[in-house]
Design a protein around this motif. Structure first.
Motif, PDB file in Angstrom:
ATOM      1  N   THR A  93      -0.860  -8.131  -2.019  1.00 48.57           N
ATOM      2  CA  THR A  93      -1.842  -9.017  -2.619  1.00 48.57           C
ATOM      3  C   THR A  93      -2.460  -9.866  -1.509  1.00 48.57           C
ATOM      4  O   THR A  93      -2.064  -9.779  -0.346  1.00 48.57           O
ATOM      5  N   VAL A  94      -3.447 -10.672  -1.884  1.00 43.14           N
ATOM      6  CA  VAL A  94      -4.084 -11.605  -0.955  1.00 43.14           C
ATOM      7  C   VAL A  94      -3.967 -12.998  -1.560  1.00 43.14           C
ATOM      8  O   VAL A  94      -4.313 -13.213  -2.723  1.00 43.14           O
ATOM      9  N   ASP A  95      -3.439 -13.943  -0.785  1.00 44.11           N
ATOM     10  CA  ASP A  95      -3.425 -15.331  -1.218  1.00 44.11           C
ATOM     11  C   ASP A  95      -3.994 -16.212  -0.120  1.00 44.11           C
ATOM     12  O   ASP A  95      -4.602 -15.709   0.820  1.00 44.11           O
ATOM     13  N   GLN A  96      -3.811 -17.518  -0.248  1.00 41.47           N
ATOM     14  CA  GLN A  96      -4.439 -18.436   0.703  1.00 41.47           C
ATOM     15  C   GLN A  96      -3.900 -18.293   2.116  1.00 41.47           C
ATOM     16  O   GLN A  96      -4.507 -18.807   3.074  1.00 41.47           O
ATOM     17  N   ARG A  97      -2.794 -17.585   2.280  1.00 41.17           N
ATOM     18  CA  ARG A  97      -2.264 -17.361   3.634  1.00 41.17           C
ATOM     19  C   ARG A  97      -2.915 -16.161   4.300  1.00 41.17           C
ATOM     20  O   ARG A  97      -3.108 -16.147   5.516  1.00 41.17           O
ATOM     21  N   GLY A  98      -3.197 -15.130   3.529  1.00 40.67           N
ATOM     22  CA  GLY A  98      -3.748 -13.901   4.063  1.00 40.67           C
ATOM     23  C   GLY A  98      -3.254 -12.717   3.247  1.00 40.67           C
ATOM     24  O   GLY A  98      -3.116 -12.805   2.027  1.00 40.67           O
ATOM     25  N   LEU A  99      -2.970 -11.591   3.910  1.00 40.57           N
ATOM     26  CA  LEU A  99      -2.470 -10.390   3.250  1.00 40.57           C
ATOM     27  C   LEU A  99      -0.951 -10.448   3.163  1.00 40.57           C
ATOM     28  O   LEU A  99      -0.266 -10.667   4.166  1.00 40.57           O
ATOM     29  N   VAL A 149       3.628 -11.076   5.962  1.00 39.50           N
ATOM     30  CA  VAL A 149       2.387 -11.822   5.723  1.00 39.50           C
ATOM     31  C   VAL A 149       1.505 -11.784   6.967  1.00 39.50           C
ATOM     32  O   VAL A 149       1.909 -12.249   8.040  1.00 39.50           O
ATOM     33  N   VAL A 150       0.311 -11.204   6.825  1.00 38.25           N
ATOM     34  CA  VAL A 150      -0.692 -11.244   7.887  1.00 38.25           C
ATOM     35  C   VAL A 150      -1.446 -12.562   7.730  1.00 38.25           C
ATOM     36  O   VAL A 150      -2.216 -12.745   6.787  1.00 38.25           O
ATOM     37  N   LEU A 151      -1.203 -13.499   8.623  1.00 42.76           N
ATOM     38  CA  LEU A 151      -1.730 -14.852   8.486  1.00 42.76           C
ATOM     39  C   LEU A 151      -3.186 -14.912   8.937  1.00 42.76           C
ATOM     40  O   LEU A 151      -3.493 -14.761  10.120  1.00 42.76           O
ATOM     41  N   SER A 152      -4.075 -15.148   7.974  1.00 44.22           N
ATOM     42  CA  SER A 152      -5.492 -15.261   8.303  1.00 44.22           C
ATOM     43  C   SER A 152      -5.737 -16.472   9.189  1.00 44.22           C
ATOM     44  O   SER A 152      -5.121 -17.527   9.009  1.00 44.22           O
ATOM     45  N   GLN A 153      -6.654 -16.326  10.133  1.00 44.30           N
ATOM     46  CA  GLN A 153      -7.025 -17.420  11.024  1.00 44.30           C
ATOM     47  C   GLN A 153      -8.345 -18.070  10.612  1.00 44.30           C
ATOM     48  O   GLN A 153      -8.934 -18.833  11.386  1.00 44.30           O
ATOM     49  N   ALA A 154      -8.816 -17.778   9.413  1.00 42.69           N
ATOM     50  CA  ALA A 154     -10.036 -18.403   8.908  1.00 42.69           C
ATOM     51  C   ALA A 154      -9.788 -19.894   8.679  1.00 42.69           C
ATOM     52  O   ALA A 154      -8.637 -20.327   8.513  1.00 42.69           O
ATOM     53  N   PRO A 155     -10.846 -20.716   8.667  1.00 43.46           N
ATOM     54  CA  PRO A 155     -10.671 -22.150   8.396  1.00 43.46           C
ATOM     55  C   PRO A 155     -10.003 -22.384   7.048  1.00 43.46           C
ATOM     56  O   PRO A 155     -10.110 -21.564   6.130  1.00 43.46           O
ATOM     57  N   ALA A 156      -9.326 -23.520   6.928  1.00 45.02           N
ATOM     58  CA  ALA A 156      -8.572 -23.830   5.714  1.00 45.02           C
ATOM     59  C   ALA A 156      -9.460 -23.818   4.471  1.00 45.02           C
ATOM     60  O   ALA A 156      -9.048 -23.323   3.411  1.00 45.02           O
ATOM     61  N   GLN A 157     -10.666 -24.367   4.580  1.00 43.04           N
ATOM     62  CA  GLN A 157     -11.556 -24.406   3.423  1.00 43.04           C
ATOM     63  C   GLN A 157     -11.938 -23.002   2.961  1.00 43.04           C
ATOM     64  O   GLN A 157     -12.128 -22.764   1.775  1.00 43.04           O
TER      65      GLN A 157
END
Length: 300
Positions: free
Chosen positions: A156-162, A276-284
């Motif tokens: 799944t995808v959540d606010q952390r990433g994949l 968990v693949v941690l996305s590096q996109a901005p928090a917003q």
């Protein structure tokens, strides 16, 4: 993105190169032109207002243009040591009220437009990021399918990433044990080449089920869940060659069940490790991931 979700059946897409639109610069250019127009309109509207109020409104517009400020967020005025309001920190509603009556509606409209543009950019960026995470999963899913292992994981995808969860009873842990089954290690080794090509950090989250028992070899389920995460981390580093600097491990004990613990068979699923693949996109932007992903799932 469960084993039967539509996004997993589209395995033929996993090797397709990402389609790159060479016209995206037009959207950015249009945003820039619009915001410049907004700025000149506000400067004209503020021509009869003192410099302090103009600076405050300018700082408010900065938030609309993507810079950090408390003006457009509607936060309370900041106070200095004497209790007086700091110049340039007044809420945007107060600034608009200080304008001449004939200009208030125009200023409100301009500021609302700037905020809408900012929100639209964040949503579009969140959509691009989620689409990329889904493409990563499809590649991992295709590799698993080639070995008949596709039903041993959920994603799944959540606010952390994949989030790729090892959930099958064939791969996860025996009671009180922190090591995967041989099939579990095969699943990790199959996913690892996909993870190795990514720039993002990888977090391993260990979990226990919600049965109220005392682990035989560990003081509590916190240590047991952490040991399970570390076990998978070491496999990725020592066997699969992922750099240690990209890896971290966390234990959550029984506190984060994947499914309702009251459901039949839930304890087998909740006893797991999440990759968990941690996305590096901005928090917003990341805050929008779950909403955007749910919308994409409904459409698929």
């Amino acid at each position: 993105m469960s084993g039967k979700a539509p996004v997993r059946r589209r395995a033929h897409d996993e090797e397709e190169d990402e389609h790159v639109s060479h016209e995206r610069w037009l959207v950015t250019y249009a945003d820039m032109v619009t915001l410049l127009m907004v700025l000149f309109i506000v400067m004209f509207a503020m021509s009869t207002v003192d410099a302090t109020k103009f600076k405050a409104l300018k700082d408010g517009l900065a938030t609309g243009f993507g810079h950090s400020s408390s003006i457009l967020s509607g936060s309370s005025p900041l106070l200095d040591d004497t209790g007086a309001t700091t110049p340039g920190s007044a809420p945007i509603d107060q600034l608009v009220e200080d304008l001449p009556k004939s200009e208030q509606a125009q200023a409100s409209s301009v500021l609302q437009k700037a905020d809408q543009l900012r929100t639209s950019r964040q949503v579009e960026e969140a959509k691009r990021q989620v689409e990329r995470l889904i493409r990563i999963w499809r590649k991992a899913d295709a590799a698993l399918r080639r070995k008949g292992l596709q039903d041993d994981v959920q994603a799944t995808v959540d606010q952390r990433g994949l989030v790729i969860s090892l959930v099958s009873r064939h791969v996860v842990f025996q009671p009180n044990v922190a090591t995967l089954t041989p099939r579990g290690y095969e699943v990790v080794d199959t996913i690892a080449p996909v993870l190795a090509r990514l720039p993002e950090p990888i977090e391993l989250d260990g979990h226990t089920n919600q049965q109220k028992v005392h682990p035989k070899y560990y003081p509590t389920d916190w240590e047991l869940s952490a040991a399970r995460a570390v076990n998978v981390l070491r496999r990725l580093q020592e066997v699969d060659g992922l750099p240690a600097r990209r890896l971290s491990a966390t234990g959550f004990g029984h506190t984060r069940p994947l499914v309702d613990p009251s459901l039949p068979g839930s304890q087998e699923v909740n006893k797991r490790v999440d990759i968990v693949v941690l996305s590096q996109a901005p928090a917003q932007t990341r805050e929008l991931f779950k909403k955007v992903y749910a919308q994409m799932e409904r459409k698929s």
